[in-house]
Design an enzyme around this catalytic site. Structure first.
Site, PDB file in Angstrom:
ATOM      1  N   SER A  41     -37.989  -9.767 -25.920  1.00 15.02           N
ATOM      2  CA  SER A  41     -37.131 -11.043 -26.277  1.00 15.02           C
ATOM      3  C   SER A  41     -38.420 -11.532 -27.655  1.00 15.02           C
ATOM      4  O   SER A  41     -38.111 -10.696 -28.590  1.00 15.02           O
ATOM      5  CB  SER A  41     -37.549 -12.100 -25.717  1.00 15.02           C
ATOM      6  OG  SER A  41     -36.835 -13.240 -25.695  1.00 15.02           O
ATOM      7  N   HIS A  68     -32.794 -10.556 -26.788  1.00 15.32           N
ATOM      8  CA  HIS A  68     -32.129 -11.621 -27.226  1.00 15.32           C
ATOM      9  C   HIS A  68     -31.788 -12.162 -27.990  1.00 15.32           C
ATOM     10  O   HIS A  68     -32.982 -12.223 -29.048  1.00 15.32           O
ATOM     11  CB  HIS A  68     -32.991 -12.327 -25.605  1.00 15.32           C
ATOM     12  CG  HIS A  68     -33.334 -12.597 -24.929  1.00 15.32           C
ATOM     13  ND1 HIS A  68     -34.023 -13.237 -24.261  1.00 15.32           N
ATOM     14  CD2 HIS A  68     -32.789 -11.515 -23.491  1.00 15.32           C
ATOM     15  CE1 HIS A  68     -34.036 -12.481 -22.608  1.00 15.32           C
ATOM     16  NE2 HIS A  68     -33.296 -11.761 -22.310  1.00 15.32           N
ATOM     17  N   ASP A 160     -36.900 -11.990 -17.357  1.00 16.76           N
ATOM     18  CA  ASP A 160     -36.270 -11.088 -17.567  1.00 16.76           C
ATOM     19  C   ASP A 160     -36.146  -9.180 -17.487  1.00 16.76           C
ATOM     20  O   ASP A 160     -37.088  -9.431 -18.500  1.00 16.76           O
ATOM     21  CB  ASP A 160     -34.561 -11.272 -18.616  1.00 16.76           C
ATOM     22  CG  ASP A 160     -33.242 -10.710 -19.087  1.00 16.76           C
ATOM     23  OD1 ASP A 160     -33.304  -9.794 -18.308  1.00 16.76           O
ATOM     24  OD2 ASP A 160     -32.671 -10.499 -20.039  1.00 16.76           O
TER      25      ASP A 160
END
Length: 882
Positions: A41, A68, A160
């Site tokens: 991310s 992401h 995540d």
């Protein structure tokens, strides 16, 4: 259920099986090479670029990058990554089969899975404020590739990827996380490391080196059936080493889980034989510890399955708190508490409930686990900032306080919770518990251990205490006999008021443990036997009177389990073959079952004593006529229904002792005997028909109830699924938006660097040109000019941004504005000859200014000194010649 629904369900099931078979075939036929899924991310682009630069041109493995991304903008990720590696980089598309030595990048606004080595894309669900693309792909990769799956988590915020790495680790794959010191944002890697699902913690370039090593020296252990078949001695040695290290015996844990963990550690250590791995364990205590940690995966969260806590508030807490003295504490036990999130969740939920009811009752919550590391973290009560996605803002403010590492549980809540390392199978259990919360623990236990631990929970609970298990778990064997199901959806059970069939070492028994009994010599001395306690004289006298004058009888509960017997019942009841059971109907002798069941049903329905005479029972010698009476009754203290079943044999029907030599039987007696037998058979046939009719009616009623219940369950399941998705959506979206913005910010920074470079190139180009050149906007304001243009036109740097037509110029250009407007209108170049005040003559070229979208956004003026080329008449020589 309507026929159409059944047909649709059968078709759906058939299609699902067909897809599973197809996926299995594809998976089997796919090439065996590692597939590396890399999730990142914020800050992950830089880390992934570093990892790619460290890979050789032909690494022999496929790399799938899951960043992401902002769902509303196109991504330049493929272009940026292509500059850092010689590997082919492409944006993933539906139906692409992954091949070695290639890089695939998740496109924006999509989720991706893999099946049979083929990538599948689905559009991100509209309205979802947050999604977990890394977890989604990692879980599918674990299911599809098994031991060939490799998961890597790089820089990023929140958590995540943690669940996805857990799935890969569980399937036998290998997991990596970026070193926290090199990660720009350590949220995602730290979450995975803290959960204990990471095998290697390395910087990106070292991760690349380890991936190359795994590919060049692949561990190819034999299939599990070959790895463990006939090697029980080696497995026992592994269990012995684990028990020596941890004091925990894993021999009865679920065999498939333990074997997957062993195979995974063999894969990590590049070992193909079980014997070689045992030798590694014997000489390397650190590997024993690593295997122990692999077996105990600690993954939990605050308020996991919120609907379960709502059920506790509605069903359990009110009953626990009803009429409770203020000095009697509420006691809760959480076996397998991991790092303490669930324990603290129960404490917070109870405190909130007491506040609403305005009660002041002490709370004691005990959290136990096999992992000492997890217990230490639970005691500290410090958790990462990512828990803000699991805990509401109100609860964060009320029950947590901010610390440098994240959030810490408030001291008032920590004081309610006691954490300890405990093996529930061998250590003494807690007692007098109001609630036991044992979620997602039983799934790792074999049926033997489940049948051992459930009676322990029954023993530990108070009368009418509650047991909570996981949504996918249930109570096996005798569990249904000692617990009542209270809430089917949330899997909440309540203790039945029956003796606890505990088997732990604290029970009083004339024999030792089973292991010692195997080595105990037979025929022990009288001194080894426990002395028999003499019965009370009055009790013995009562027993003799009851056995002589009271008919044989049994006491059964509402489930028809025999609780007590009086007199000699062996003429009417016997143990059935196979597994021992004390169920009254299973023990009934031939001829007694149908009438006995009918009497109990009538007694249960009408709550009055019922009886029937002349029931013929086969007792193995000769048929006997019995009167059976069923008397329902309730105990005053517990208000539970029981039945007293009396067996009274007719004295005229009792068989006489047979003589040594039987007398001859006359034909008349034989005929009478046949008539009697026919009458008995007719009576039995009529009873059987009556019984079968009642069974058919009861079965029809049960079928209707089951059909209605099935429809309700389906409806409830759909509602629960929808609720879960909504809760997950509201929980996750804000985190994803932040991560996507960070990713977009990184891309913008890269674009800014490119623009800065282009700007520098343009400035240097303009300063190095000796031709007078001026760039004007659509409004005819000056944008840029060369140093030579500044001298000839006669304006300074302060005139930047001003309208050219408003400036006093060194050139005679009365119609300049009209010329420029004509060029922008006609989109055609114009050339004019102009005179300067110093006497020089210039050729003025006006060209339209075009953007990349082919839009006219101004003009460009260029001057060329032609004073030396002007011929007679004031015209350039080139013009005269033409």
């Amino acid at each position: 259920m309507p026929a159409k629904k059944k047909k649709d369900r059968r078709m759906k099931k058939s299609n699902t099986e067909e897809r599973n078979q197809k996926s299995s075939v594809e998976k089997t036929s796919s090439a065996t090479f590692p597939v590396v899924a890399i999730g990142a991310s914020a800050g992950g682009l830089e880390a992934f670029s570093s990892l790619l630069r460290a890979l050789p041109p032909e690494p022999g493995l496929a790399v799938v990058f899951i960043p992401h991304l902002d769902p509303t903008h196109e991504s330049a990720m493929v272009e940026l990554l292509s500059r850092t590696t010689r590997l082919p980089v492409q944006q993933a598309a539906e139906g692409i089969r992954v091949v070695p030595s290639s890089v695939y990048v998740l496109p924006p606004n999509s989720d991706m899975t893999i099946s049979g080595g083929v990538l599948h894309l689905v559009r991100r669900e509209a309205g979802r404020r947050h999604h977990m693309p890394i977890d989604t792909f990692l879980r599918s990769l674990a299911s599809d590739q098994g031991t060939n799956a490799i998961g890597v988590i790089l820089s990023g915020t929140a958590n995540d990827g943690t669940q996805g790495l857990s799935a890969i680790k569980d399937s036998g794959g290998i997991t990596f996380a970026q070193d926290l010191e090199t990660a720009k944002y350590d949220g995602m890697p730290n979450s995975a490391i803290a959960a204990g699902v990471v095998d290697f913690v390395l910087p990106p370039n070292r991760i690349a080196q380890e991936l190359i090593r795994i590919q060049k020296e692949p561990a190819r252990p034999e299939p599990p059936s070959n790895t463990f078949d006939g090697k029980d001695r080696l497995l026992k040695e592994i269990f012995r080493l684990l028990k020596t290290f941890s004091k925990v015996d894993f021999i009865d844990y679920k065999a498939a889980t333990i074997r997957r963990r062993i195979l995974r550690r063999m894969n990590i250590n590049q070992i193909s034989g079980l014997g070689d791995y045992v030798r590694l364990l014997q000489r390397n205590p650190q590997e024993v510890e690593a295997l122990y940690r692999d077996v105990l995966i600690n993954v939990t969260s605050f308020f996991r399955n919120p609907e379960v806590f709502e059920s506790l508030r509605e069903v359990v807490y009110p009953k626990i708190l009803a009429d409770r003295p203020s000095t009697d504490p509420v006691r809760v036990w959480v076996p397998g508490c991991s790092t303490g999130e669930e324990t603290y969740s129960h404490a917070i939920s109870l405190v909130e409930m007491l506040s609403e009811l305005r009660l002041e009752v002490p709370i004691q919550i005990f959290g136990t686990d096999l992992s000492e590391t997890a217990i230490q973290r639970a005691r500290a009560g410090v958790y990462k900032e990512a828990i803000a996605n699991e805990v509401s803002e109100i609860r964060l403010r009320r029950f947590f306080h901010k610390v440098p590492d994240g959030y810490q549980i408030s001291k008032s809540i920590r004081d309610m919770c006691v954490f300890a390392r405990q093996n529930v199978f061998s250590d003494p259990p807690f007692s007098r518990m109001d609630l036991i919360s044992c979620r997602n623990v039983l799934i790792y236990l074999s049926p033997i251990l489940q049948k051992k631990v459930i009676p322990i929970f029954h023993y530990a609970l108070k009368e009418r205490g509650f047991l909570l298990v996981g949504n996918t778990e249930g109570l096996l064997g005798s569990g249904a006999e000692i617990f009542d199901l209270v809430d089917r959806k949330s899997k909440i059970y309540q203790k039945k008021p029956v003796p606890s069939p505990v088997t732990f070492g604290m029970t009083v028994s004339p024999h030792g443990p089973a292991e010692l009994m195997q080595h105990k010599p037979q025929g022990g001395t009288k001194e080894e036997e426990l002395p028999k306690t003499p019965a009370d004289v009055q009790r013995e006298a009562d027993r003799l009177l009851l056995s002589k004058y009271v008919p044989s009888a049994v006491v059964v509960n509402d489930d028809l389990e025999i609780l007590q017997s009086r007199g000699r019942t062996n003429r009417y009841l016997e143990l059935p073959p196979g597994k021992a059971s004390l169920n009254l109907l299973k023990m009934a002798r031939p001829g007694l079952l149908y009438d006995l069941r009918a009497l109990i049903d009538r007694g249960r329905k009408n709550s009055i004593p019922v009886s029937k005479d002349g029931i013929v029972v086969e007792n193995g010698e000769a048929p006997i006529s019995v009167k059976v009476e069923v008397i329902p009754f309730r105990t005053p203290a517990r208000d539970q229904r029981h039945f007293l079943v009396l067996f009274e044999e007719s004295s005229a029907a009792k068989p006489a002792l047979a003589s040594a030599r039987p007398e001859p039987i006359s034909p008349e007696e034989i005929a009478d005997s046949k008539d009697v037998q026919i009458a008995q058979l007719k009576q039995e046939l009529a009873s059987t028909k009556e019984y079968l009719q009642s069974i058919i009616e009861a079965q029809e009623a049960t079928n209707e109830e089951l059909q209605s219940a099935n429809e309700e369950i389906q409806s409830g399941n759909e509602e629960l699924q929808s609720t879960n998705e909504e809760l997950q959506t509201s929980k996750e979206e804000l985190e994803s938006a932040n991560e996507e913005l960070n990713t977009v910010n990184e891309e913008i920074q890269h674009r800014n660097q490119q623009l800065a470079q282009l700007s520098n190139d343009l400035i240097n180009l303009l300063h190095s040109i000796t031709i007078p050149m001026v760039m004007l906007g659509e409004d005819l304001h000056i944008r840029r000019f060369t140093p030579e243009a500044e001298r000839i036109f006669g304006f300074s740097s302060h005139d930047m941004g001003k309208a050219l037509t408003h400036l006093s110029l060194n050139l005679d250009l009365p119609q300049l504005e009209r010329w420029m407007l004509d060029v922008m209108r006609d989109v055609a170049m114009r050339t004019e000859q102009v005179n300067a005040r110093d006497g020089k003559i210039y050729r003025l070229r006006i060209t339209p200014y075009r953007t990349m979208e082919n839009k006219i956004d101004g003009v460009v003026l260029t001057l060329l000194d032609i004073s030396d080329l002007v011929g007679p008449g004031g015209k350039p020589e080139s013009v005269l010649k033409s």
